[in-house]
Design a protein around this motif. Sequence first.
Motif, PDB file in Angstrom:
ATOM      1  N   GLU A  57       4.476  -1.056  10.287  1.00  0.00           N
ATOM      2  CA  GLU A  57       3.167  -0.921   9.645  1.00  0.00           C
ATOM      3  C   GLU A  57       3.355  -0.600   8.166  1.00  0.00           C
ATOM      4  N   LEU A  58       2.676  -1.363   7.311  1.00  0.00           N
ATOM      5  CA  LEU A  58       2.693  -1.127   5.872  1.00  0.00           C
ATOM      6  C   LEU A  58       1.378  -0.479   5.465  1.00  0.00           C
ATOM      7  N   LYS A  59       1.479   0.675   4.794  1.00  0.00           N
ATOM      8  CA  LYS A  59       0.299   1.434   4.407  1.00  0.00           C
ATOM      9  C   LYS A  59       0.381   1.786   2.926  1.00  0.00           C
ATOM     10  N   ILE A  60      -0.750   2.157   2.381  1.00  0.00           N
ATOM     11  CA  ILE A  60      -0.771   2.639   1.009  1.00  0.00           C
ATOM     12  C   ILE A  60      -0.037   3.977   0.937  1.00  0.00           C
ATOM     13  N   ASP A  61       0.770   4.170  -0.102  1.00  0.00           N
ATOM     14  CA  ASP A  61       1.485   5.430  -0.310  1.00  0.00           C
ATOM     15  C   ASP A  61       0.626   6.296  -1.235  1.00  0.00           C
ATOM     16  N   GLU A  62      -0.083   7.224  -0.642  1.00  0.00           N
ATOM     17  CA  GLU A  62      -1.046   8.041  -1.396  1.00  0.00           C
ATOM     18  C   GLU A  62      -0.369   8.862  -2.490  1.00  0.00           C
ATOM     19  N   GLU A  63       0.823   9.356  -2.219  1.00  0.00           N
ATOM     20  CA  GLU A  63       1.534  10.174  -3.205  1.00  0.00           C
ATOM     21  C   GLU A  63       1.875   9.351  -4.446  1.00  0.00           C
ATOM     22  N   LYS A  64       2.359   8.122  -4.230  1.00  0.00           N
ATOM     23  CA  LYS A  64       2.656   7.248  -5.369  1.00  0.00           C
ATOM     24  C   LYS A  64       1.389   6.896  -6.135  1.00  0.00           C
ATOM     25  N   MET A  65       0.300   6.681  -5.416  1.00  0.00           N
ATOM     26  CA  MET A  65      -0.961   6.342  -6.060  1.00  0.00           C
ATOM     27  C   MET A  65      -1.445   7.482  -6.949  1.00  0.00           C
ATOM     28  N   ARG A  66      -1.278   8.716  -6.492  1.00  0.00           N
ATOM     29  CA  ARG A  66      -1.690   9.865  -7.306  1.00  0.00           C
ATOM     30  C   ARG A  66      -0.868   9.946  -8.590  1.00  0.00           C
ATOM     31  N   GLY A  68      19.477 -20.746   3.474  1.00  0.00           N
ATOM     32  CA  GLY A  68      19.224 -19.366   3.884  1.00  0.00           C
ATOM     33  C   GLY A  68      18.633 -18.482   2.810  1.00  0.00           C
ATOM     34  N   MET A  69      18.243 -19.060   1.667  1.00  0.00           N
ATOM     35  CA  MET A  69      17.688 -18.264   0.560  1.00  0.00           C
ATOM     36  C   MET A  69      16.177 -18.501   0.460  1.00  0.00           C
ATOM     37  N   ILE A  70      15.429 -17.424   0.314  1.00  0.00           N
ATOM     38  CA  ILE A  70      13.978 -17.527   0.165  1.00  0.00           C
ATOM     39  C   ILE A  70      13.572 -16.921  -1.162  1.00  0.00           C
ATOM     40  N   ASN A  71      12.838 -17.699  -1.960  1.00  0.00           N
ATOM     41  CA  ASN A  71      12.346 -17.221  -3.249  1.00  0.00           C
ATOM     42  C   ASN A  71      10.871 -16.848  -3.126  1.00  0.00           C
ATOM     43  N   ILE A  72      10.591 -15.577  -3.303  1.00  0.00           N
ATOM     44  CA  ILE A  72       9.210 -15.090  -3.328  1.00  0.00           C
ATOM     45  C   ILE A  72       8.796 -15.000  -4.783  1.00  0.00           C
ATOM     46  N   TYR A  73       7.785 -15.767  -5.169  1.00  0.00           N
ATOM     47  CA  TYR A  73       7.386 -15.786  -6.573  1.00  0.00           C
ATOM     48  C   TYR A  73       5.886 -15.520  -6.685  1.00  0.00           C
ATOM     49  N   ASP A  74       5.540 -14.338  -7.175  1.00  0.00           N
ATOM     50  CA  ASP A  74       4.151 -13.951  -7.416  1.00  0.00           C
ATOM     51  C   ASP A  74       3.270 -14.227  -6.195  1.00  0.00           C
ATOM     52  N   GLN A  75       3.725 -13.779  -5.028  1.00  0.00           N
ATOM     53  CA  GLN A  75       2.964 -13.985  -3.796  1.00  0.00           C
ATOM     54  C   GLN A  75       2.329 -12.673  -3.337  1.00  0.00           C
ATOM     55  N   PRO A  76       1.115 -12.744  -2.756  1.00  0.00           N
ATOM     56  CA  PRO A  76       0.466 -11.536  -2.254  1.00  0.00           C
ATOM     57  C   PRO A  76       1.177 -11.001  -1.010  1.00  0.00           C
ATOM     58  N   GLU A 130       7.378  -8.344  13.823  1.00  0.00           N
ATOM     59  CA  GLU A 130       5.929  -8.257  13.680  1.00  0.00           C
ATOM     60  C   GLU A 130       5.548  -7.148  12.695  1.00  0.00           C
ATOM     61  N   PHE A 131       4.559  -7.454  11.837  1.00  0.00           N
ATOM     62  CA  PHE A 131       4.038  -6.501  10.865  1.00  0.00           C
ATOM     63  C   PHE A 131       2.535  -6.329  11.054  1.00  0.00           C
ATOM     64  N   ILE A 132       2.033  -5.177  10.665  1.00  0.00           N
ATOM     65  CA  ILE A 132       0.608  -4.977  10.434  1.00  0.00           C
ATOM     66  C   ILE A 132       0.480  -4.264   9.092  1.00  0.00           C
ATOM     67  N   TYR A 133      -0.674  -4.412   8.446  1.00  0.00           N
ATOM     68  CA  TYR A 133      -0.832  -3.782   7.124  1.00  0.00           C
ATOM     69  C   TYR A 133      -2.303  -3.488   6.867  1.00  0.00           C
ATOM     70  N   ASP A 134      -2.542  -2.514   5.991  1.00  0.00           N
ATOM     71  CA  ASP A 134      -3.898  -2.159   5.594  1.00  0.00           C
ATOM     72  C   ASP A 134      -4.465  -3.234   4.681  1.00  0.00           C
ATOM     73  N   LYS A 135      -5.739  -3.527   4.849  1.00  0.00           N
ATOM     74  CA  LYS A 135      -6.373  -4.573   4.052  1.00  0.00           C
ATOM     75  C   LYS A 135      -6.354  -4.251   2.559  1.00  0.00           C
ATOM     76  N   GLU A 136      -6.376  -2.969   2.225  1.00  0.00           N
ATOM     77  CA  GLU A 136      -6.437  -2.583   0.806  1.00  0.00           C
ATOM     78  C   GLU A 136      -5.160  -2.936   0.041  1.00  0.00           C
ATOM     79  N   ILE A 137      -4.074  -3.262   0.731  1.00  0.00           N
ATOM     80  CA  ILE A 137      -2.833  -3.594   0.025  1.00  0.00           C
ATOM     81  C   ILE A 137      -2.464  -5.073   0.161  1.00  0.00           C
TER      82      ILE A 137
END
Length: 335
Positions: A322-331, A255-263, A278-285
């Motif tokens: 939906e996963l999107k870029i966080d503009e405030e964090k980017m600024r 039951g354990m999943i190791n995510i290692y340097d994955q996009p 189900e997920f959707i996401y912006d291509k830029e991220i």
Amino acid sequence: MRTLIFKYLEGSATDSEKAELLQWLRKKENRIVFHSYKLEWRKGLKNGQITVGGEESWNRLQEKLWQKSYNRWQESLKTQQFFRYAAIFFFALSIGTAVWHFSGQSSRNIQETTTSVIAENGQISKIELPDGSLVWLNSGSRISYNNFYAEQNRQVELSGEAYFDVAKNAELPLVVNCNDLYVRVLGTKFNVAAYSWEESIDVVLEEGTVELVNPVAKTTFSEMESGQRAQFSKENSALQVNDVNTSRFTAWKEGMINIYDQPLKDVVKRLEIRYNQEFIYDKEIEDFRYTFTIENERLEEIIRVMEQITPVKAIQQNDVIELKIDEEKMRKVDR
């Protein structure tokens, strides 16, 4: 039990007797006994001791009992747990090639059938193959084999990820068909990740040795040793082999999943099959990279970690996240 087994093999057992036999065959030691009686019955066939219409009856019975055995076994193992471990024994397949011995006829007279076992999203299945090999099937994965398995071949087709604990048989290697790559073994423990959406096929060897084979040329790419990980590129057939801590790649069985340097695009796929979401996401991220471990955490906890690691934010849109870029964090980063 000998009389009942012979009646079953001859096609004269009643429905209640078939049900009794199915229940009895769920224990591994009983299947060993069944096999010995099957061999005894075969010898009788070679000596011409066959009932009138026996071959036609056997072919009809094989198909009928295969479906009935599968359905009953599946129904008896239903559970509401997050991880469903299903031990599936298709005993009808283990005796399927008995028809081969009828009147000296060859196996080409037997219709090939395929058994497929699927671990739905959010589930892990544990399977025992007809030869006694054990397979853990990860979420969103499928394994298939035909009715000649363990008699004439040990070939399985895999889509997704599976961990194999292979029963030894020097005369009949087990071959895992991943389309772009074959993994051939005699008896060992290893993990194969061959999801269609991933760019490479991953093989991690825990014990023994395995051969990585070109499915077209039938030549060996490499022979792996214990403690190694092989990454095979689907695009250009490039192969990279290195030493690893194998538990990091096999811990998903517990039951354990190791995510290692994955996009992010690969992480999202893992989350979809783990949490059935189900997920959707912006291509830029899609190329944002992550390293973390999932054990018993809820999905919202994992999303919170992703938001802390990278400038993304999650928005619930009905049944889709939906996963999107966080503009405030980017600024803040650009300052």
